[in-house]
Design an enzyme around this catalytic site. Structure first.
Site, PDB file in Angstrom:
ATOM      1  N   ASP A 176     -14.988 -95.983  12.358  1.00  0.00           N
ATOM      2  CA  ASP A 176     -15.134 -95.924  10.887  1.00  0.00           C
ATOM      3  C   ASP A 176     -14.795 -97.183  10.236  1.00  0.00           C
ATOM      4  O   ASP A 176     -15.687 -97.627   9.377  1.00  0.00           O
ATOM      5  CB  ASP A 176     -13.984 -94.791  10.384  1.00  0.00           C
ATOM      6  CG  ASP A 176     -14.633 -93.415  10.631  1.00  0.00           C
ATOM      7  OD1 ASP A 176     -15.543 -93.130  11.099  1.00  0.00           O
ATOM      8  OD2 ASP A 176     -13.571 -92.554  10.611  1.00  0.00           O
ATOM      9  N   SER A 199     -15.963-106.102  32.008  1.00  0.00           N
ATOM     10  CA  SER A 199     -16.541-105.452  33.184  1.00  0.00           C
ATOM     11  C   SER A 199     -17.806-104.690  32.773  1.00  0.00           C
ATOM     12  O   SER A 199     -18.086-104.481  31.462  1.00  0.00           O
ATOM     13  CB  SER A 199     -15.326-104.625  33.650  1.00  0.00           C
ATOM     14  OG  SER A 199     -15.212-103.681  32.735  1.00  0.00           O
ATOM     15  N   TYR A 231     -11.196-108.199  35.562  1.00  0.00           N
ATOM     16  CA  TYR A 231     -11.341-109.034  34.204  1.00  0.00           C
ATOM     17  C   TYR A 231     -11.067-110.427  34.442  1.00  0.00           C
ATOM     18  O   TYR A 231     -10.715-111.166  33.475  1.00  0.00           O
ATOM     19  CB  TYR A 231     -10.317-108.429  33.070  1.00  0.00           C
ATOM     20  CG  TYR A 231     -10.166-107.113  32.734  1.00  0.00           C
ATOM     21  CD1 TYR A 231     -11.345-106.429  32.391  1.00  0.00           C
ATOM     22  CD2 TYR A 231      -9.056-105.914  33.332  1.00  0.00           C
ATOM     23  CE1 TYR A 231     -11.424-104.856  32.328  1.00  0.00           C
ATOM     24  CE2 TYR A 231      -9.336-104.814  33.254  1.00  0.00           C
ATOM     25  CZ  TYR A 231     -10.199-104.117  32.617  1.00  0.00           C
ATOM     26  OH  TYR A 231     -10.278-102.870  32.476  1.00  0.00           O
ATOM     27  N   ASN A 241     -13.822-106.243  21.565  1.00  0.00           N
ATOM     28  CA  ASN A 241     -13.603-105.588  22.793  1.00  0.00           C
ATOM     29  C   ASN A 241     -12.343-104.620  22.291  1.00  0.00           C
ATOM     30  O   ASN A 241     -11.228-104.946  22.545  1.00  0.00           O
ATOM     31  CB  ASN A 241     -13.212-106.579  23.952  1.00  0.00           C
ATOM     32  CG  ASN A 241     -13.008-105.835  25.008  1.00  0.00           C
ATOM     33  OD1 ASN A 241     -13.051-104.547  25.172  1.00  0.00           O
ATOM     34  ND2 ASN A 241     -13.151-106.547  26.208  1.00  0.00           N
ATOM     35  N   HIS A 246     -17.460-106.168  26.641  1.00  0.00           N
ATOM     36  CA  HIS A 246     -16.817-105.934  27.548  1.00  0.00           C
ATOM     37  C   HIS A 246     -16.487-106.721  28.818  1.00  0.00           C
ATOM     38  O   HIS A 246     -17.912-107.349  29.196  1.00  0.00           O
ATOM     39  CB  HIS A 246     -17.236-104.378  28.210  1.00  0.00           C
ATOM     40  CG  HIS A 246     -17.032-103.186  27.031  1.00  0.00           C
ATOM     41  ND1 HIS A 246     -15.713-102.887  26.756  1.00  0.00           N
ATOM     42  CD2 HIS A 246     -17.898-102.616  26.433  1.00  0.00           C
ATOM     43  CE1 HIS A 246     -16.141-102.068  25.498  1.00  0.00           C
ATOM     44  NE2 HIS A 246     -17.316-101.896  25.567  1.00  0.00           N
TER      45      HIS A 246
HETATM   46  C1  DHK Z   1     -11.424-103.594  29.073  1.00  0.00           C
HETATM   47  C2  DHK Z   1     -10.378-102.694  29.129  1.00  0.00           C
HETATM   48  O1  DHK Z   1      -9.186-102.858  29.000  1.00  0.00           O
HETATM   49  C3  DHK Z   1     -11.032-101.203  29.435  1.00  0.00           C
HETATM   50  O2  DHK Z   1      -9.982-100.305  29.076  1.00  0.00           O
HETATM   51  C4  DHK Z   1     -12.511-101.099  29.268  1.00  0.00           C
HETATM   52  C5  DHK Z   1     -12.832-103.238  29.172  1.00  0.00           C
HETATM   53  C6  DHK Z   1     -13.199-101.953  29.733  1.00  0.00           C
HETATM   54  C7  DHK Z   1     -13.353-104.491  29.409  1.00  0.00           C
HETATM   55  O3  DHK Z   1     -14.327-104.581  30.438  1.00  0.00           O
HETATM   56  O4  DHK Z   1     -13.342-105.672  29.038  1.00  0.00           O
HETATM   57  O5  DHK Z   1     -12.428 -99.725  29.947  1.00  0.00           O
END
Ligand code: DHK
Length: 149
Positions: free
Chosen positions: A88, A103, A24, A75, A101
């Site tokens: 919902d 990633s 991240y 996110n 996201h």
């Molecule tokens: C962030 C998370 O914490 C993961 O649980 C997801 C996502 C992906 C991201 O890439 O920001 O799978």
């Protein structure tokens, strides 16, 4: 009335930049928030950048967005793959929604390949790290200003 965006972040996002893998990125959540604030400011739009580890809190914020926001970026992190309540709530929001996201979730484990949230999303940005967050703000502002959902 001035325009506002809600940018909602789910579980563990507060720890971005701290994991050894670097999945991240290397920037702290606070720094990411500042970058997003600057980007929103450059468009002359207000930004609420929030994070919670709790599904119900995220649902409350999405409901709040119905009155307070012109668009939502979300996110939902680990809740992306399971949360019917978040889906919902998003389906009951009238404006544009962008799912983000950090990633590229499709390059990762198969359990991350199906998002519950996408059904409610106008568009999805994934795999571009914090740059994707800034691009999501650009795109959401454009959608809001052209009245697109
Ligand atoms: C962030 C998370 O914490 C993961 O649980 C997801 C996502 C992906 C991201 O890439 O920001 O799978």
């Amino acid at each position: 009335m001035s325009q506002h965006i809600f940018f909602l972040n789910g579980p563990n996002a507060n720890l971005y930049g701290m994991d050894k893998s670097g999945t991240y990125g290397r920037e702290s959540f606070a720094t990411i928030g500042e970058r997003c604030q600057q980007r929103a400011q450059s468009h002359g739009i207000g930004l609420q950048f929030r994070q919670s580890n709790h599904e119900g809190v995220l649902v409350d914020w999405i409901q709040e967005a119905r009155q307070q926001a012109d668009g939502v970026i979300i996110n939902a992190a680990g809740l992306t793959y399971s949360s019917v309540p978040i889906l919902d709530a998003l389906l009951m929001f009238d404006g544009p929604i962008i799912e983000v996201h950090m990633s590229n979730i499709w390059q990762r484990e198969s359990f991350r390949h199906h998002s519950m949230v996408s059904k409610a999303a106008t568009g999805v940005v994934a795999g571009l790290g914090v740059q994707g967050y800034e691009l999501a703000i650009d795109a959401l502002v454009a959608l809001i200003r052209t009245d697109n959902r």
